[in-house]
Design a protein around this motif. Structure first.
Motif, PDB file in Angstrom:
ATOM      1  N   GLU A 164       0.821  -1.212   0.000  1.00  0.00           N
ATOM      2  CA  GLU A 164       0.000   0.000   0.000  1.00  0.00           C
ATOM      3  C   GLU A 164       0.851   1.257   0.000  1.00  0.00           C
ATOM      4  N   SER A 165       2.155   1.074  -0.064  1.00  0.00           N
ATOM      5  CA  SER A 165       3.061   2.212  -0.097  1.00  0.00           C
ATOM      6  C   SER A 165       2.987   2.905  -1.452  1.00  0.00           C
ATOM      7  N   VAL A 166       3.183   4.230  -1.449  1.00  0.00           N
ATOM      8  CA  VAL A 166       3.181   4.988  -2.699  1.00  0.00           C
ATOM      9  C   VAL A 166       4.358   4.562  -3.565  1.00  0.00           C
ATOM     10  N   ARG A 167       5.477   4.298  -2.911  1.00  0.00           N
ATOM     11  CA  ARG A 167       6.677   3.883  -3.635  1.00  0.00           C
ATOM     12  C   ARG A 167       6.963   2.418  -3.323  1.00  0.00           C
ATOM     13  N   LEU A 168       6.683   1.562  -4.276  1.00  0.00           N
ATOM     14  CA  LEU A 168       6.870   0.133  -4.073  1.00  0.00           C
ATOM     15  C   LEU A 168       8.340  -0.255  -4.228  1.00  0.00           C
ATOM     16  N   PRO A 169       8.789  -1.230  -3.447  1.00  0.00           N
ATOM     17  CA  PRO A 169      10.162  -1.716  -3.626  1.00  0.00           C
ATOM     18  C   PRO A 169      10.269  -2.520  -4.909  1.00  0.00           C
ATOM     19  N   PRO A 170      11.359  -2.414  -5.658  1.00  0.00           N
ATOM     20  CA  PRO A 170      11.493  -3.176  -6.898  1.00  0.00           C
ATOM     21  C   PRO A 170      11.681  -4.667  -6.670  1.00  0.00           C
ATOM     22  N   ILE A 171      12.247  -5.022  -5.508  1.00  0.00           N
ATOM     23  CA  ILE A 171      12.482  -6.430  -5.175  1.00  0.00           C
ATOM     24  C   ILE A 171      12.019  -6.662  -3.744  1.00  0.00           C
ATOM     25  N   LEU A 172      11.333  -7.770  -3.529  1.00  0.00           N
ATOM     26  CA  LEU A 172      10.876  -8.110  -2.194  1.00  0.00           C
ATOM     27  C   LEU A 172      11.356  -9.515  -1.868  1.00  0.00           C
ATOM     28  N   GLY A 173      12.267  -9.592  -0.917  1.00  0.00           N
ATOM     29  CA  GLY A 173      12.799 -10.895  -0.566  1.00  0.00           C
ATOM     30  C   GLY A 173      13.896 -10.788   0.468  1.00  0.00           C
ATOM     31  N   SER A 174      14.515 -11.894   0.753  1.00  0.00           N
ATOM     32  CA  SER A 174      15.601 -11.935   1.725  1.00  0.00           C
ATOM     33  C   SER A 174      16.851 -11.286   1.136  1.00  0.00           C
ATOM     34  N   ASP A 175      17.806 -10.965   1.990  1.00  0.00           N
ATOM     35  CA  ASP A 175      19.066 -10.402   1.515  1.00  0.00           C
ATOM     36  C   ASP A 175      19.746 -11.358   0.533  1.00  0.00           C
ATOM     37  N   ARG A 176      19.652 -12.631   0.822  1.00  0.00           N
ATOM     38  CA  ARG A 176      20.266 -13.634  -0.043  1.00  0.00           C
ATOM     39  C   ARG A 176      19.625 -13.615  -1.432  1.00  0.00           C
ATOM     40  N   PHE A 177      18.297 -13.484  -1.473  1.00  0.00           N
ATOM     41  CA  PHE A 177      17.582 -13.441  -2.747  1.00  0.00           C
ATOM     42  C   PHE A 177      17.959 -12.187  -3.537  1.00  0.00           C
ATOM     43  N   ILE A 178      18.010 -11.056  -2.863  1.00  0.00           N
ATOM     44  CA  ILE A 178      18.339  -9.797  -3.535  1.00  0.00           C
ATOM     45  C   ILE A 178      19.755  -9.853  -4.104  1.00  0.00           C
ATOM     46  N   LYS A 179      20.684 -10.425  -3.356  1.00  0.00           N
ATOM     47  CA  LYS A 179      22.055 -10.565  -3.863  1.00  0.00           C
ATOM     48  C   LYS A 179      22.091 -11.486  -5.070  1.00  0.00           C
ATOM     49  N   TRP A 180      21.291 -12.546  -5.037  1.00  0.00           N
ATOM     50  CA  TRP A 180      21.239 -13.469  -6.184  1.00  0.00           C
ATOM     51  C   TRP A 180      20.717 -12.760  -7.431  1.00  0.00           C
ATOM     52  N   VAL A 181      19.671 -11.958  -7.263  1.00  0.00           N
ATOM     53  CA  VAL A 181      19.105 -11.222  -8.390  1.00  0.00           C
ATOM     54  C   VAL A 181      20.139 -10.268  -8.966  1.00  0.00           C
ATOM     55  N   LYS A 182      20.831  -9.548  -8.090  1.00  0.00           N
ATOM     56  CA  LYS A 182      21.844  -8.603  -8.565  1.00  0.00           C
ATOM     57  C   LYS A 182      22.954  -9.322  -9.327  1.00  0.00           C
ATOM     58  N   LYS A 183      23.363 -10.455  -8.806  1.00  0.00           N
ATOM     59  CA  LYS A 183      24.463 -11.183  -9.437  1.00  0.00           C
ATOM     60  C   LYS A 183      24.088 -11.673 -10.825  1.00  0.00           C
ATOM     61  N   HIS A 184      22.846 -12.132 -10.991  1.00  0.00           N
ATOM     62  CA  HIS A 184      22.447 -12.745 -12.259  1.00  0.00           C
ATOM     63  C   HIS A 184      21.853 -11.777 -13.265  1.00  0.00           C
ATOM     64  N   PHE A 185      21.318 -10.637 -12.791  1.00  0.00           N
ATOM     65  CA  PHE A 185      20.594  -9.776 -13.721  1.00  0.00           C
ATOM     66  C   PHE A 185      21.095  -8.349 -13.803  1.00  0.00           C
ATOM     67  N   PHE A 186      22.141  -8.013 -13.048  1.00  0.00           N
ATOM     68  CA  PHE A 186      22.615  -6.630 -13.095  1.00  0.00           C
ATOM     69  C   PHE A 186      23.103  -6.235 -14.475  1.00  0.00           C
ATOM     70  N   ASN A 187      23.637  -7.157 -15.237  1.00  0.00           N
ATOM     71  CA  ASN A 187      24.138  -6.824 -16.573  1.00  0.00           C
ATOM     72  C   ASN A 187      23.028  -6.307 -17.489  1.00  0.00           C
ATOM     73  N   ASP A 188      21.767  -6.629 -17.139  1.00  0.00           N
ATOM     74  CA  ASP A 188      20.629  -6.161 -17.921  1.00  0.00           C
ATOM     75  C   ASP A 188      19.942  -4.983 -17.234  1.00  0.00           C
ATOM     76  N   LYS A 189      20.702  -4.225 -16.465  1.00  0.00           N
ATOM     77  CA  LYS A 189      20.107  -3.175 -15.644  1.00  0.00           C
ATOM     78  C   LYS A 189      19.373  -2.117 -16.435  1.00  0.00           C
ATOM     79  N   GLN A 190      19.737  -1.927 -17.704  1.00  0.00           N
ATOM     80  CA  GLN A 190      19.075  -0.927 -18.525  1.00  0.00           C
ATOM     81  C   GLN A 190      18.063  -1.567 -19.470  1.00  0.00           C
TER      82      GLN A 190
END
Length: 307
Positions: A164-190
């Motif tokens: 219900e927040s006006v500004r939603l988080p782009p990723i919702l998960g554990s620190d481990r999950f967020i690090k995994w996402v960054k590691k695998h998908f950061f190259n497609d950041k744009q």
């Protein structure tokens, strides 16, 4: 909105899901917005949403003799950690009409996928629900029973506050999950398929830390500027802040204690020219701030191989 409008949207949702190989795990159609929980094996979220909203707008306008846009602004999306938040999101979506006072008992509002979770009717086979229900139990009848009990309870305040927040988080998960996402998908950041993808970029502090560790210097050394001599670590850090994060020149100037933003522009341009003339950076180099610190040495060597 008329009943036929809701039915038309659900029909198009099924049609689009099949066309784009998207799994619709849950949905809720409210009078002025809708919620979807979807899985995109082919990483085609933007194309799917563009088709769904675009075609529905055409059909709605044709039916009601209107023209112009129907949906205001771009959709908002959150990448969900299935192990921790998936079930919570299903519950939040299916309880949304109850929370919005559109029904006085769960399941009476007809425009959600809740009934599909408690029905064996084949008309619900298109719904991507087996995986969700299996999280409750491998036994079908038991999984439905546990789902009913789960969804009958209110969502935790933490979950409600997030969605219900006006500004939603782009990723919702554990620190481990967020690090995994960054590691695998950061190259497609744009990539347009990742609407909130800038959040995958390393912070200014992470960039500074990585550079300092590689060059065995202190952070204060990144703030030094001398005429006639290049502060290579500082220049690389500035270039990465611009290249990886897309920060504006003023923000970078403040981060590196530089008076004029034009000086930042000069550093970025000089570094870019050096790269084009011999400082090769392979594709993996841009991942260096989102992999373990121990990998920094090998990755940063790419900056200096041919200098």
């Amino acid at each position: 909105m008329e009943n036929n409008d809701y039915l038309a949207f659900i029909d198009l949702l099924q049609e689009s899901a099949q066309m784009f190989n998207v799994g619709i795990a849950a949905y809720c159609l409210m009078p002025n917005h809708y919620h979807l929980l979807i899985q995109t094996p082919d990483a085609n979220l933007s194309r799917f949403m563009r088709h769904l909203d675009g075609v529905y707008t055409q059909r709605f306008n044709r039916s009601h003799k209107h023209d112009g846009q129907l949906f205001r602004g771009r959709y908002k999306s959150i990448l969900i950690d299935e192990d921790r938040y998936l079930l919570e999101l299903v519950r939040y979506i299916h309880r949304n009409p109850l929370k919005g006072a559109l029904e006085d008992a769960l399941g009476r509002y007809p425009w959600t996928s809740h009934k599909g979770y408690i029905s064996n009717a084949k008309k619900w086979d298109w719904l991507h629900k087996k995986f969700i229900l299996a999280m409750f139990s491998k036994n079908r009848s038991e999984s439905m029973k546990r789902y009913r009990k789960f969804v009958s309870q209110e969502s935790p305040e933490e979950i409600s506050m997030v969605f219900e927040s006006v500004r939603l988080p782009p990723i919702l998960g554990s620190d481990r999950f967020i690090k995994w996402v960054k590691k695998h998908f950061f190259n497609d950041k744009q990539n347009s398929e990742i609407p909130e993808s800038k959040s995958l970029a390393p912070s200014i502090e992470e960039i500074k830390t990585a550079i300092c560790k590689f060059y065995s210097i202190n952070e204060e050394d990144l703030l030094i500027s001398k005429r006639g001599s290049a502060n290579v670590p500082r220049n690389i850090a500035i270039y990465l802040a611009r290249r990886l994060r897309g920060d504006n020149l003023d923000a970078i100037a403040k981060a590196f204690n530089i008076r004029a933003y034009s000086s930042v522009s000069s550093v970025v341009n000089r570094t870019r020219i050096l790269l084009s003339k011999g400082w090769k950076i392979n594709k993996m180099s841009f991942w260096f701030l989102i992999v373990p610190i121990t990998s920094l040495v090998n990755l940063l060597k790419n900056y200096h191989k041919l200098t």
